[in-house]
Write a protein that holds these residues in place. Structure first.
Motif, PDB file in Angstrom:
ATOM      1  N   LEU A 592      17.747  -2.023   6.150  1.00 21.24           N
ATOM      2  CA  LEU A 592      16.349  -2.461   6.182  1.00 21.24           C
ATOM      3  C   LEU A 592      16.284  -3.861   5.609  1.00 21.24           C
ATOM      4  CD1 LEU A 592      14.705   0.754   4.731  1.00 21.24           C
ATOM      5  CD2 LEU A 592      14.543  -0.026   7.059  1.00 21.24           C
ATOM      6  N   ARG A 593      15.302  -4.662   6.095  1.00 18.75           N
ATOM      7  CA  ARG A 593      15.109  -5.980   5.478  1.00 18.75           C
ATOM      8  C   ARG A 593      14.232  -5.819   4.254  1.00 18.75           C
ATOM      9  NH1 ARG A 593      13.507  -8.355  11.039  1.00 18.75           N
ATOM     10  NH2 ARG A 593      11.550  -7.612  10.188  1.00 18.75           N
ATOM     11  N   ARG A 594      14.265  -6.819   3.373  1.00 20.59           N
ATOM     12  CA  ARG A 594      13.529  -6.700   2.116  1.00 20.59           C
ATOM     13  C   ARG A 594      12.033  -6.590   2.373  1.00 20.59           C
ATOM     14  NH1 ARG A 594      11.848  -9.958  -1.926  1.00 20.59           N
ATOM     15  NH2 ARG A 594      12.185 -11.782  -0.639  1.00 20.59           N
ATOM     16  N   ILE A 595      11.542  -7.319   3.381  1.00 16.62           N
ATOM     17  CA  ILE A 595      10.133  -7.177   3.791  1.00 16.62           C
ATOM     18  C   ILE A 595      10.183  -6.721   5.239  1.00 16.62           C
ATOM     19  CG2 ILE A 595       7.975  -8.393   4.179  1.00 16.62           C
ATOM     20  CD1 ILE A 595       8.721 -10.236   1.881  1.00 16.62           C
ATOM     21  N   GLU A 596       9.789  -5.485   5.451  1.00 16.48           N
ATOM     22  CA  GLU A 596      10.071  -4.849   6.742  1.00 16.48           C
ATOM     23  C   GLU A 596       8.770  -4.381   7.385  1.00 16.48           C
ATOM     24  OE1 GLU A 596      11.817  -4.476   9.434  1.00 16.48           O
ATOM     25  OE2 GLU A 596      13.610  -3.719   8.440  1.00 16.48           O
ATOM     26  N   ARG A 597       8.741  -4.324   8.725  1.00 22.43           N
ATOM     27  CA  ARG A 597       7.584  -3.776   9.426  1.00 22.43           C
ATOM     28  C   ARG A 597       7.499  -2.277   9.162  1.00 22.43           C
ATOM     29  NH1 ARG A 597       8.114  -3.154  14.523  1.00 22.43           N
ATOM     30  NH2 ARG A 597       6.095  -2.213  14.989  1.00 22.43           N
ATOM     31  N   VAL A 598       6.284  -1.781   8.951  1.00 25.62           N
ATOM     32  CA  VAL A 598       6.100  -0.355   8.690  1.00 25.62           C
ATOM     33  C   VAL A 598       6.581   0.475   9.883  1.00 25.62           C
ATOM     34  CG1 VAL A 598       4.384   1.443   8.306  1.00 25.62           C
ATOM     35  CG2 VAL A 598       4.217  -0.715   7.083  1.00 25.62           C
ATOM     36  N   GLY A 599       6.290  -0.008  11.100  1.00 25.80           N
ATOM     37  CA  GLY A 599       6.703   0.722  12.297  1.00 25.80           C
ATOM     38  C   GLY A 599       8.203   0.948  12.331  1.00 25.80           C
ATOM     39  N   THR A 600       8.966  -0.088  11.949  1.00 26.10           N
ATOM     40  CA  THR A 600      10.431   0.029  11.951  1.00 26.10           C
ATOM     41  C   THR A 600      10.877   1.118  10.982  1.00 26.10           C
ATOM     42  OG1 THR A 600      10.335  -2.376  12.142  1.00 26.10           O
ATOM     43  CG2 THR A 600      12.504  -1.379  11.927  1.00 26.10           C
ATOM     44  N   LEU A 643       5.277   5.347   2.055  1.00 22.22           N
ATOM     45  CA  LEU A 643       4.452   5.510   3.254  1.00 22.22           C
ATOM     46  C   LEU A 643       3.269   6.424   2.969  1.00 22.22           C
ATOM     47  CD1 LEU A 643       7.166   5.918   6.024  1.00 22.22           C
ATOM     48  CD2 LEU A 643       5.692   3.961   5.636  1.00 22.22           C
ATOM     49  N   LYS A 644       3.514   7.455   2.149  1.00 19.13           N
ATOM     50  CA  LYS A 644       2.457   8.409   1.861  1.00 19.13           C
ATOM     51  C   LYS A 644       1.321   7.724   1.106  1.00 19.13           C
ATOM     52  CE  LYS A 644       2.013  12.496  -0.899  1.00 19.13           C
ATOM     53  NZ  LYS A 644       2.795  13.248  -1.856  1.00 19.13           N
ATOM     54  N   HIS A 645       1.677   6.838   0.170  1.00 15.40           N
ATOM     55  CA  HIS A 645       0.647   6.136  -0.599  1.00 15.40           C
ATOM     56  C   HIS A 645       0.186   4.856   0.092  1.00 15.40           C
ATOM     57  CE1 HIS A 645       0.672   8.716  -4.090  1.00 15.40           C
ATOM     58  NE2 HIS A 645       1.977   8.734  -4.049  1.00 15.40           N
ATOM     59  N   LYS A 646       0.723   4.597   1.294  1.00 17.14           N
ATOM     60  CA  LYS A 646       0.322   3.428   2.098  1.00 17.14           C
ATOM     61  C   LYS A 646       0.422   2.132   1.308  1.00 17.14           C
ATOM     62  CE  LYS A 646      -2.408   6.070   5.325  1.00 17.14           C
ATOM     63  NZ  LYS A 646      -1.160   6.524   5.951  1.00 17.14           N
ATOM     64  N   VAL A 647       1.625   1.880   0.758  1.00 17.91           N
ATOM     65  CA  VAL A 647       1.833   0.643  -0.013  1.00 17.91           C
ATOM     66  C   VAL A 647       2.272  -0.438   0.961  1.00 17.91           C
ATOM     67  CG1 VAL A 647       3.043  -0.325  -1.977  1.00 17.91           C
ATOM     68  CG2 VAL A 647       2.657   2.098  -1.868  1.00 17.91           C
ATOM     69  N   PHE A 648       1.315  -0.974   1.777  1.00 20.10           N
ATOM     70  CA  PHE A 648       1.731  -2.100   2.604  1.00 20.10           C
ATOM     71  C   PHE A 648       0.609  -3.105   2.764  1.00 20.10           C
ATOM     72  CE2 PHE A 648       0.107   1.080   5.465  1.00 20.10           C
ATOM     73  CZ  PHE A 648       0.950   2.168   5.367  1.00 20.10           C
ATOM     74  N   VAL A 649       0.955  -4.261   3.291  1.00 13.63           N
ATOM     75  CA  VAL A 649      -0.013  -5.361   3.386  1.00 13.63           C
ATOM     76  C   VAL A 649      -0.061  -5.822   4.841  1.00 13.63           C
ATOM     77  CG1 VAL A 649       0.276  -6.175   1.053  1.00 13.63           C
ATOM     78  CG2 VAL A 649       1.839  -6.955   2.788  1.00 13.63           C
ATOM     79  N   GLU A 650      -1.226  -6.463   5.225  1.00 14.40           N
ATOM     80  CA  GLU A 650      -1.299  -6.988   6.582  1.00 14.40           C
ATOM     81  C   GLU A 650      -0.356  -8.188   6.699  1.00 14.40           C
ATOM     82  OE1 GLU A 650      -4.163  -6.123   4.935  1.00 14.40           O
ATOM     83  OE2 GLU A 650      -4.296  -4.272   6.097  1.00 14.40           O
ATOM     84  N   ARG A 651      -0.145  -8.599   7.939  1.00 18.53           N
ATOM     85  CA  ARG A 651       0.820  -9.661   8.183  1.00 18.53           C
ATOM     86  C   ARG A 651       0.442 -10.965   7.514  1.00 18.53           C
ATOM     87  NH1 ARG A 651       4.094  -8.217  12.464  1.00 18.53           N
ATOM     88  NH2 ARG A 651       6.051  -9.253  12.065  1.00 18.53           N
ATOM     89  N   ALA A 652      -0.843 -11.332   7.603  1.00 12.50           N
ATOM     90  CA  ALA A 652      -1.245 -12.695   7.250  1.00 12.50           C
ATOM     91  C   ALA A 652      -0.942 -13.036   5.788  1.00 12.50           C
ATOM     92  CB  ALA A 652      -2.732 -12.868   7.529  1.00 12.50           C
ATOM     93  N   ASN A 653      -1.528 -12.257   4.872  1.00  9.89           N
ATOM     94  CA  ASN A 653      -1.414 -12.676   3.469  1.00  9.89           C
ATOM     95  C   ASN A 653      -0.416 -11.785   2.747  1.00  9.89           C
ATOM     96  OD1 ASN A 653      -3.027 -10.583   4.031  1.00  9.89           O
ATOM     97  ND2 ASN A 653      -4.731 -11.171   2.707  1.00  9.89           N
ATOM     98  N   LEU A 654       0.832 -12.201   2.722  1.00  8.25           N
ATOM     99  CA  LEU A 654       1.856 -11.405   2.061  1.00  8.25           C
ATOM    100  C   LEU A 654       1.692 -11.438   0.547  1.00  8.25           C
ATOM    101  CD1 LEU A 654       5.116 -12.006   4.056  1.00  8.25           C
ATOM    102  CD2 LEU A 654       3.829  -9.917   3.785  1.00  8.25           C
ATOM    103  N   SER A 655       0.909 -12.401   0.061  1.00  4.80           N
ATOM    104  CA  SER A 655       0.787 -12.517  -1.393  1.00  4.80           C
ATOM    105  C   SER A 655      -0.212 -11.500  -1.951  1.00  4.80           C
ATOM    106  CB  SER A 655       0.308 -13.925  -1.744  1.00  4.80           C
ATOM    107  OG  SER A 655      -0.903 -14.174  -1.053  1.00  4.80           O
TER     108      SER A 655
END
Length: 760
Positions: A592-600, A643-655
Motif C-alpha cells: 500500500l502507498r502511504r497515502i492511498e485511495r480508499v477504493g484500493t 475503514l469502520k471509523h471512516k478515517v479519510f479525507v477528500e482529495r482536495a485538502n489533504l491537510s
C-alpha cells in the motif's frame, strides 16, 4: 470419492473453520456426500492464522506509552498480579466443581449398577445388569459427545495440543472462548461419569487457559458484556502470558503440584518466557492449589486440615518400607525402556486411528455414534472381565468403595472389580497402595491388555477427555505385575514391594506417551508427597523419553501435526542452511502507498484469493516511476478499524485534520475484528484518500534476501513475529516471510522435506 471439479471448489473456499468447510461442502454437493476426506499428514492447513505477538509501535502506541508515567506502570504491574490471583481462584473452583459433580454422579451410577448386580447374582439373569451398565454409560456419553460434536468441536480431546499451538502463536479458532469452557467442563464430567477410559486432568489445563484468556480481557465477547477493566491487556502479547499462567494453574489444580504446573507451562506450553512471568505463573499455580484444597476440605467435612491438594491424590507412600537400593537401578531403567516401547506403540496405534477418523468419521452424527459405541464396549469389556475373573480377596481391611461379590464366598469381593468398577483415579490409587497379594497376576495382565486398547481407542473421540489418568493406570497395572513377578523370582525379599513398581510403571507409561520429563518428575513427586523417589522417577522418565523418541514423536506433537497446524519448533531443521530468504518468502507482495485511495484499500481487503493479513507501506511518489522504499507495515485488522471509523479525507485538502483515533478504538475491536464484507463504503467515499502514516508500524523487522533459513527462523521465532519483510539492498520490498513459509520445511526420514499448503 470427490471428483476433480469438487476439489477445485474446495480450493476456492475461503479459509473458514474446518467444520464449516465440511458443511459448505455438503450444501454445495447435494448429489454426492463425500464419504472420504482425502487427508495427508504432509499438509499444512491455511485456515490457521498467526497471533500478533509483536506490538505494532505506531505513533498512537508511542504517544500512549509516553503519557504513562512510572506510577501508572506500577498499577499495571499490580493489575497483572491481581489477574493471576483471580485465574488461580477461578481455576481452583472449576476443578472443585468438576470433582464434586463427578464423585456424586459416578457414585450414584455405581450404586445403581452394584445393587442390580447383587440382585441378579442370586436370581440369575446377569445379562440384564450388563445391559443396564452399558446403556447407562452409552447414554451419558451420548450427551457428552453431542454437546462437543454439535456445539463446540474444539472442546474435544484434552485441549493440551490446542493450548500448545496457541502459546506457540497459532490462532486456533474458538480455542479460548467462554462457550468452549462450558462445553469442556460439562463434557469432561459426562465422559468420566460415562465410564470411558479417560481422566479429568488434561482438560483442566485447557479450562485454566480459557479462564485466563477471559479474565485478562476484562470483558466477555460471547456475553456482550464489557466491564471496562484491564483494557491495557487487550492485545495478543499480554493475553499470551496470562494463558500460560492459566495452563499452569490448571495443572496445579489437577495434580496439586504448583511447581509441576510452572514447569509444565515451561516445558510443554510456552514458547516465550521470562523471569517475571515465572513468578506470576507460580503465584497463579499456588493460589489455584490452595483454593481447590480449602474448598474440597470443607466439602469433605474436615475444614482445617487441607487434605486434598489436587483432583488426583496418589496418597502418601510410607518412607520406612519404601526405600530403594543400588541393585534396583537397572530394574528401573529396564522399566523405562518398557514404558517407552509401550508408549510408542500407543502413539503409533492412535496415529492410524486418528488418520482413519479424519478421513471417514468427519460428520458429527457419526462421531456421536462412535463415542456411544466405545462407551458400550468399555462397559461390556469391564463386565465380561469381572464375570470371568475368579480372583477373590477378603473384604476385611480393604478400602474398596464398591465391592462386588459376584460368585465369591461371603466376606470376599472380586478383585478385578476394583480395577474396572471404579473411576480411573480411584483405581490408580488402589494399584499403588493395596497390600501385596491383593491382585492375581492373571487379573493384572488381562486388565493391562484390555485397558491399553480401550484407552488408545478412546483418545481422539469427540468427547472432552484427558490421557493422563489412563496412561498412569495402564502403567500402574503392568508395574504392579512386574513387582509381583520380581518378588516371585527373589522368593519374596522385602524390596520387591509391588506398590513402588506400580508407581515407576505409571511414570514410565505416561512418559512414554506424552514425553514430558522435567514437569512430570515434579508432578509425580508432589502428588505422592515423596521425595525419596525423585531419582528413580527421573531415571525412568528419561529412559522412556529417549526410547520412545527413537520410534515416534509424543502424542501431543503428533496430534498437532495431524491437524496440519503450522507449528514452529525451537530450532529450524538442521540441514536447512542451503535455503535463503529469497527461496522461502512469499511473492508477490501486495503493498500500500502511504497515502492511498480508499477504493484500493477496500478492493485489496475484499480480494478473497489473497488472504493477506499484513501489508508493507511504501513511499507514495506519484511523479517518479521507480519502486519506492519500505516505510512501514500495517495489519488487516488496523485497516478494517480505519475503514469502520471512516478515517479519510477528500482529495482536495489533504491537510484536513482527521478524526483522531485512539488506541482504545483498536482495543475495543479486538479480538474479533469485523470482516470486510460487513463494512459499507459508498461510491463517493471510495474516491477519498486515507493517510496511513500514524497507524502503520514505522519500524517493522526486515531481513535481506540473502539471509539463510536458520537465521530467518531464529529471528521470527524468538521475537514471535507474524510478518517478516524481505528487502533488497535498495530497501525495496521483494517478499514477505510468514509462519507458513517457515513451518513448511520439516525434517523427514530422508532429510529436509517441504509440505504442501491446503485450504482445509
Amino acid at each position: 470419492q470427490l471428483t476433480p471439479s469438487s476439489f477445485l471448489r474446495i480450493g476456492q473456499l475461503s479459509n473458514v473453520d474446518l467444520n464449516e468447510d465440511i458443511r459448505e461442502l455438503e450444501t454445495e454437493l447435494p448429489r454426492q456426500h463425500p464419504n472420504e476426506i482425502p487427508h495427508n499428514e504432509k499438509l499444512l492447513s491455511l485456515k490457521y492464522e498467526s497471533l500478533d505477538y509483536d506490538n505494532s509501535e505506531n505513533q498512537l502506541f508511542l504517544e500512549e506509552e509516553r503519557r504513562i508515567n512510572h506510577a501508572a506502570f506500577r498499577t499495571v504491574e499490580i493489575k497483572r498480579w491481581v489477574i493471576c490471583a483471580m485465574i488461580g481462584i477461578l481455576t481452583g473452583l472449576v476443578a472443585c466443581f468438576i470433582d464434586i459433580v463427578v464423585e456424586n454422579l459416578a457414585g450414584l451410577k455405581y450404586r445403581v449398577v452394584k445393587g442390580n448386580i447383587d440382585k441378579f447374582t442370586e436370581k440369575g439373569g446377569l445379562s440384564f445388569s450388563l445391559l443396564l451398565w452399558a446403556t447407562l454409560n452409552a447414554s451419558v456419553v451420548m450427551v457428552g459427545s453431542v454437546i462437543v460434536a454439535f456445539i463446540e468441536p474444539v472442546a474435544a480431546g484434552s485441549g493440551i495440543p490446542q493450548i500448545k499451538c496457541y502459546l506457540n502463536g497459532v490462532k486456533i479458532p474458538h480455542v479460548v472462548r467462554l462457550k468452549t469452557l462450558v462445553i469442556k467442563v460439562c463434557g469432561v464430567i459426562l465422559s468420566v461419569v460415562g465410564g470411558l477410559a479417560v481422566g479429568k486432568e488434561g482438560p483442566m489445563i485447557h479450562s485454566g487457559a480459557v479462564i485466563a484468556a477471559g479474565i485478562s480481557q476484562g470483558r466477555s465477547t460471547s456475553l456482550k458484556r464489557d466491564f471496562k477493566i484491564f483494557e491495557y491487556f487487550r492485545r495478543d502479547t499480554e493475553k499470551r502470558d496470562f494463558v500460560s499462567a492459566g495452563a499452569a494453574a490448571g495443572v496445579s489444580a489437577a495434580f496439586g503440584a504448583p511447581v509441576g504446573g510452572v514447569l509444565f507451562s515451561l516445558e510443554e506450553g510456552a514458547s516465550f518466557w521470562n523471569q517475571f512471568l515465572t513468578w506470576r505463573i507460580f503465584f497463579a499455580s499456588m493460589i489455584s492449589t490452595f483454593t481447590l484444597n480449602s474448598v474440597l476440605s470443607v466439602y469433605h467435612g474436615n475444614a482445617w486440615d487441607l487434605s486434598s491438594p489436587g483432583l488426583i491424590n496418589f496418597g502418601r507412600f510410607d518412607n520406612e518400607k519404601m526405600g530403594y537400593t543400588i541393585q534396583e537401578i537397572p530394574i528401573f531403567i529396564f522399566m523405562g525402556v518398557v514404558g517407552g516401547i509401550l508408549g510408542a506403540l500407543f502413539n503409533a496405534l492412535n496415529y492410524w486411528l486418528t488418520m482413519f477418523r479424519i478421513r471417514y468419521i468427519h460428520r458429527p452424527c457419526l462421531q456421536v455414534v462412535e463415542a456411544m459405541l466405545v462407551a458400550a464396549v468399555t462397559a461390556t469389556v469391564g463386565f465380561v472381565m469381572i464375570y470371568c475373573s475368579r480372583d477373590c480377596q477378603p473384604i476385611q481391611g480393604s478400602t474398596v468403595a464398591y465391592p462386588l461379590q459376584l460368585f465369591c464366598a461371603d466376606g470376599e469381593y472380586n478383585s478385578m472389580a476394583t480395577a474396572f468398577f471404579n473411576t480411573p483415579e480411584k483405581s490408580v490409587v488402589n494399584l499403588f497402595h493395596d497390600p501385596p497379594g491383593s491382585y492375581n497376576p492373571m487379573t493384572l495382565g488381562m486388565f493391562t491388555l484390555m485397558y491399553f486398547f480401550l484407552a488408545c481407542w478412546t483418545y481422539g473421540l469427540t468427547v472432552s477427555a484427558g490421557v493422563f489418568i489412563p496412561s498412569l493406570l495402564i502403567g500402574a497395572a503392568w508395574g504392579r505385575l512386574f513387582g509381583i513377578s520380581l518378588s516371585y523370582l527373589t522368593k519374596g525379599s522385602i524390596w520387591a514391594d509391588p506398590g513402588k513398581y506400580a508407581l515407576m510403571g505409571a511414570a514410565a507409561q505416561l512418559g512414554g506417551i506424552v514425553r514430558m520429563t522435567l514437569s512430570l518428575t515434579v508432578i509425580m513427586m508432589e502428588a505422592t508427597g515423596n521425595v525419596t523417589y525423585g531419582f528413580p522417577i527421573m531415571l525412568v522418565l528419561m529412559t522412556a523419553k529417549i526410547v520412545g523418541d527413537y520410534f515416534v514423536e509424543g502424542l501431543y506433537d503428533m496430534h498437532i501435526q495431524l491437524q496440519s497446524v503450522p507449528f514452529l519448533h525451537w530450532e529450524a531443521p538442521v540441514t536447512s542452511h542451503s535455503l535463503t530468504a529469497r527461496e522461502v518468502m512469499s511473492t508477490p507482495v501486495t503493498c500500500l502507498r502511504r497515502i492511498e485511495r480508499v477504493g484500493t484499500v477496500v478492493d485489496i481487503l475484499s480480494d478473497t484469493s489473497s488472504n493477506h493479513n499484513g501489508f508493507p507501506v511504501v513511499e507514495s511518489n506519484p511523479d517518479t516511476t521507480q519502486v519506492a522504499g519500505l516505510r512501514g507495515l500495517i495489519l488487516r485488522s488496523q485497516l478494517i478499524v480505519l475503514l469502520k471509523h471512516k478515517v479519510f479525507v477528500e482529495r482536495a485538502n489533504l491537510s484536513l485534520v482527521q478524526r483522531r483515533l485512539k488506541l482504545k478504538d483498536f482495543r475495543d475491536a479486538y479480538p474479533r475484528f469485523p470482516p470486510i464484507q460487513s463494512i459499507h463504503v459508498s461510491q463517493d467515499e471510495r474516491e477519498c484518500m486515507i493517510d496511513l502514516s500514524e497507524f502503520m508500524n514505522p519500524s517493522p523487522y526486515t531481513v535481506p534476501q540473502e539471509a539463510s533459513l536458520p537465521r530467518v527462523f531464529k529471528l521470527f521465532r524468538a521475537l514471535g513475529l507474524r510478518h517478516l519483510v524481505v528487502v533488497d539492498n535498495r530497501n525495496e520490498v521483494v517478499g514477505m516471510v510468514t509462519r507458513k513459509d517457515l513451518a513448511r520445511y520439516r525434517l523427514g526420514k530422508e532429510g529436509l522435506e517441504e509440505l504442501s499448503l491446503a485450504q482445509t
